[in-house]
Design a protein around this motif. Structure first.
Motif, short mmCIF file in Angstrom:
data_model
loop_
_atom_site.label_atom_id
_atom_site.label_comp_id
_atom_site.label_asym_id
_atom_site.label_seq_id
_atom_site.Cartn_x
_atom_site.Cartn_y
_atom_site.Cartn_z
N THR A 134 3.97 -1.52 1.08
CA THR A 134 3.68 -2.75 1.79
C THR A 134 4.62 -3.83 1.27
N SER A 182 3.72 -10.41 0.82
CA SER A 182 2.78 -11.15 1.66
C SER A 182 3.49 -12.32 2.33
N PRO A 233 -1.60 -9.21 4.34
CA PRO A 233 -0.80 -8.02 4.06
C PRO A 233 0.63 -8.20 4.56
N ASP A 243 4.88 -3.29 6.91
CA ASP A 243 4.94 -1.89 6.49
C ASP A 243 6.40 -1.52 6.23
N SER A 265 7.20 1.56 4.83
CA SER A 265 7.09 2.97 4.49
C SER A 265 8.31 3.76 4.97
#
Length: 120
Positions: free
Chosen positions: A16, A19, A30, A33, A35
């Motif tokens: 992640t 913020s 959050p 992403d 990833s």
């Protein structure tokens, strides 16, 4: 770059991003992403399991499922990442280790890390 282990597995690093701010209650939102997949990894079962009745099992039943992963040289793995291995999401345990350069061949070694899922 071709995978160093032609029959290795693909694992997904779950990361992640930072913020972007806080919600109205002051809680961090959050981040995006970030990833990504890493192909050509060697995934081996963990060599050690907790001792029955040891500190890991005090006052509750604990089951630890874990692997040691050898990823291609130079891969960026962080202790704050999670990893999906064979459909199981795990935490990165400890500091990932970069094997560095082999003094005999000059080739870079793998990045090794432990991945554990703790339940119970």
């Amino acid at each position: 770059m071709p995978a160093p282990y032609p029959f290795g597995e693909t694992v997904r690093i779950l990361r992640t991003g930072p913020s972007p701010g806080r919600d109205p209650r002051g809680q961090p939102l959050p981040g995006p992403d970030l990833s990504f997949d890493i192909s050509g990894c060697v995934v081996t079962p963990r060599e050690q399991t907790p001792t029955v009745g040891g500190s890991e099992q005090q006052a509750r039943d604990t089951v630890i499922v874990g692997w040691t992963v050898y990823a291609p040289a130079g891969v960026d793995i962080r202790t704050t990442d999670r990893v999906r291995i064979r459909g199981v999401v795990c935490e990165i345990t400890g500091e990932p280790g970069d094997w560095g350069r082999n003094p005999f061949t000059g080739l870079r070694g793998p990045v090794q890390f432990a991945a554990d899922r703790v339940t119970g």
